[in-house]
Motif scaffolding. Structure first.
Motif, PDB file in Angstrom:
ATOM      1  N   ILE A  38       0.824  -1.233   0.017  1.00 16.09           N
ATOM      2  CA  ILE A  38       0.042   0.059   0.060  1.00 16.09           C
ATOM      3  C   ILE A  38       0.775   1.164   0.127  1.00 16.09           C
ATOM      4  CG2 ILE A  38      -1.444   1.348   1.427  1.00 16.09           C
ATOM      5  CD1 ILE A  38      -2.853  -1.408   2.124  1.00 16.09           C
ATOM      6  N   ALA A  39       1.982   1.095   0.585  1.00 20.30           N
ATOM      7  CA  ALA A  39       3.027   2.391   0.901  1.00 20.30           C
ATOM      8  C   ALA A  39       3.408   2.446  -0.605  1.00 20.30           C
ATOM      9  CB  ALA A  39       3.922   1.956   2.048  1.00 20.30           C
ATOM     10  N   LEU A  40       3.954   1.367  -1.218  1.00 19.18           N
ATOM     11  CA  LEU A  40       4.550   1.482  -2.630  1.00 19.18           C
ATOM     12  C   LEU A  40       3.575   2.396  -3.481  1.00 19.18           C
ATOM     13  CD1 LEU A  40       6.691   0.881  -4.490  1.00 19.18           C
ATOM     14  CD2 LEU A  40       5.927  -1.494  -4.846  1.00 19.18           C
ATOM     15  N   CYS A  41       2.436   1.894  -3.472  1.00 19.58           N
ATOM     16  CA  CYS A  41       1.259   2.460  -4.403  1.00 19.58           C
ATOM     17  C   CYS A  41       1.278   3.730  -4.004  1.00 19.58           C
ATOM     18  CB  CYS A  41       0.054   1.754  -4.353  1.00 19.58           C
ATOM     19  SG  CYS A  41      -0.108  -0.008  -4.832  1.00 19.58           S
ATOM     20  N   ALA A  42       1.300   4.294  -2.996  1.00 18.80           N
ATOM     21  CA  ALA A  42       1.211   5.603  -2.440  1.00 18.80           C
ATOM     22  C   ALA A  42       2.087   6.333  -3.101  1.00 18.80           C
ATOM     23  CB  ALA A  42       0.853   5.829  -0.943  1.00 18.80           C
ATOM     24  N   ALA A  43       3.420   5.861  -2.792  1.00 17.63           N
ATOM     25  CA  ALA A  43       4.591   6.560  -3.204  1.00 17.63           C
ATOM     26  C   ALA A  43       4.565   6.733  -4.845  1.00 17.63           C
ATOM     27  CB  ALA A  43       5.989   5.853  -2.809  1.00 17.63           C
ATOM     28  N   ILE A  44       4.163   5.798  -5.804  1.00 14.86           N
ATOM     29  CA  ILE A  44       4.130   5.817  -6.839  1.00 14.86           C
ATOM     30  C   ILE A  44       3.170   6.791  -7.373  1.00 14.86           C
ATOM     31  CG2 ILE A  44       3.481   4.562  -9.004  1.00 14.86           C
ATOM     32  CD1 ILE A  44       4.623   2.070  -8.006  1.00 14.86           C
ATOM     33  N   PHE A  82      11.171   5.937 -14.818  1.00 15.09           N
ATOM     34  CA  PHE A  82       9.892   5.739 -13.938  1.00 15.09           C
ATOM     35  C   PHE A  82       8.491   5.478 -14.986  1.00 15.09           C
ATOM     36  CE2 PHE A  82       6.570   7.722 -11.588  1.00 15.09           C
ATOM     37  CZ  PHE A  82       6.777   6.957 -10.344  1.00 15.09           C
ATOM     38  N   VAL A  83       8.513   6.420 -15.729  1.00 10.67           N
ATOM     39  CA  VAL A  83       7.106   6.566 -16.439  1.00 10.67           C
ATOM     40  C   VAL A  83       6.892   5.281 -17.266  1.00 10.67           C
ATOM     41  CG1 VAL A  83       6.012   7.382 -18.428  1.00 10.67           C
ATOM     42  CG2 VAL A  83       7.126   8.794 -16.818  1.00 10.67           C
ATOM     43  N   ARG A  84       8.160   4.352 -17.614  1.00  7.14           N
ATOM     44  CA  ARG A  84       7.879   3.073 -18.243  1.00  7.14           C
ATOM     45  C   ARG A  84       7.646   1.898 -17.179  1.00  7.14           C
ATOM     46  NH1 ARG A  84       8.949   6.779 -21.250  1.00  7.14           N
ATOM     47  NH2 ARG A  84       9.095   6.493 -23.513  1.00  7.14           N
ATOM     48  N   LEU A  85       8.269   2.109 -16.106  1.00  8.62           N
ATOM     49  CA  LEU A  85       8.353   0.972 -15.084  1.00  8.62           C
ATOM     50  C   LEU A  85       7.256   1.128 -14.197  1.00  8.62           C
ATOM     51  CD1 LEU A  85      12.266   0.436 -14.484  1.00  8.62           C
ATOM     52  CD2 LEU A  85      10.745  -1.042 -15.941  1.00  8.62           C
ATOM     53  N   ALA A  86       6.976   2.210 -13.616  1.00  9.46           N
ATOM     54  CA  ALA A  86       5.743   2.606 -12.507  1.00  9.46           C
ATOM     55  C   ALA A  86       4.477   1.767 -12.794  1.00  9.46           C
ATOM     56  CB  ALA A  86       5.815   3.928 -12.419  1.00  9.46           C
ATOM     57  N   PRO A  87       4.112   1.872 -13.890  1.00 13.52           N
ATOM     58  CA  PRO A  87       2.751   1.239 -14.238  1.00 13.52           C
ATOM     59  C   PRO A  87       2.719  -0.273 -13.895  1.00 13.52           C
ATOM     60  CG  PRO A  87       3.151   2.806 -16.011  1.00 13.52           C
ATOM     61  CD  PRO A  87       4.302   2.747 -15.172  1.00 13.52           C
ATOM     62  N   VAL A  88       3.735  -0.905 -14.402  1.00 18.12           N
ATOM     63  CA  VAL A  88       4.158  -2.268 -14.242  1.00 18.12           C
ATOM     64  C   VAL A  88       4.181  -2.636 -12.612  1.00 18.12           C
ATOM     65  CG1 VAL A  88       5.490  -4.526 -14.647  1.00 18.12           C
ATOM     66  CG2 VAL A  88       5.085  -2.639 -16.427  1.00 18.12           C
ATOM     67  N   VAL A  89       5.053  -1.919 -11.947  1.00 18.57           N
ATOM     68  CA  VAL A  89       5.107  -1.830 -10.445  1.00 18.57           C
ATOM     69  C   VAL A  89       3.864  -1.933  -9.900  1.00 18.57           C
ATOM     70  CG1 VAL A  89       6.228  -1.272  -8.468  1.00 18.57           C
ATOM     71  CG2 VAL A  89       7.613  -1.392 -10.741  1.00 18.57           C
ATOM     72  N   LEU A  90       3.022  -0.794 -10.356  1.00 19.29           N
ATOM     73  CA  LEU A  90       1.802  -0.478  -9.684  1.00 19.29           C
ATOM     74  C   LEU A  90       0.905  -1.450  -9.729  1.00 19.29           C
ATOM     75  CD1 LEU A  90       0.510   1.696  -8.089  1.00 19.29           C
ATOM     76  CD2 LEU A  90      -0.657   2.814 -10.227  1.00 19.29           C
ATOM     77  N   MET A  91       0.579  -2.241 -10.903  1.00 21.96           N
ATOM     78  CA  MET A  91      -0.119  -2.973 -11.249  1.00 21.96           C
ATOM     79  C   MET A  91       0.234  -4.366 -10.370  1.00 21.96           C
ATOM     80  SD  MET A  91      -1.183  -3.126 -15.593  1.00 21.96           S
ATOM     81  CE  MET A  91       0.350  -3.015 -15.795  1.00 21.96           C
ATOM     82  N   GLY A  92       1.517  -4.882 -10.447  1.00 17.68           N
ATOM     83  CA  GLY A  92       1.960  -5.878  -9.344  1.00 17.68           C
ATOM     84  C   GLY A  92       1.622  -5.624  -7.972  1.00 17.68           C
ATOM     85  N   ALA A  93       1.883  -4.278  -7.491  1.00 14.71           N
ATOM     86  CA  ALA A  93       1.170  -4.214  -6.098  1.00 14.71           C
ATOM     87  C   ALA A  93       0.127  -3.901  -5.887  1.00 14.71           C
ATOM     88  CB  ALA A  93       2.213  -2.713  -5.610  1.00 14.71           C
TER      89      ALA A  93
END
Length: 104
Positions: A38-44, A82-93
């Motif tokens: 949850i904290a990772l999603c908020a940080a993203i 960030f713009v390319r990796l964050a959506p993938v990380v966000l979906m995984g989180a």
């Protein structure tokens, strides 16, 4: 025969205590992972908001100074990755949050 039954009962109580400790540890680990995701999603989300608010200020910089050029390249590289990796990380989180939720 009675001492054997007492030994089995004592062993059973010890195993019950160990099982309870393991269950608590598993729940604590799941809670830590859940809230970390949850904290990772908020940080993203906050980082996306900051990048959107400030735009890309490095595009207007004077790159004749080598230090400014290096900082501009690092800033651009961070933004690009960030713009390319964050959506993938966000979906995984988000999937991880769903998988680690409390089941009632």
């Amino acid at each position: 025969m009675e001492s054997k039954a007492g030994d089995i009962k004592a062993l059973s109580e010890k195993l019950e205590v160990i099982n309870l400790q393991l269950a608590r540890r598993k729940k604590m680990r799941r809670d830590i992972i859940h809230w970390s995701l949850i904290a990772l999603c908020a940080a993203i989300a906050v980082t996306f908001a900051v990048l959107a608010e400030f735009g890309s200020p490095y595009l207007g910089w004077d790159y004749s100074d080598p230090e400014t050029a290096v900082v501009g390249v690092f800033f651009h590289a961070f933004e690009w990755l960030f713009v390319r990796l964050a959506p993938v990380v966000l979906m995984g989180a988000i999937a991880g949050i769903f998988l680690t939720r409390k089941r009632v």
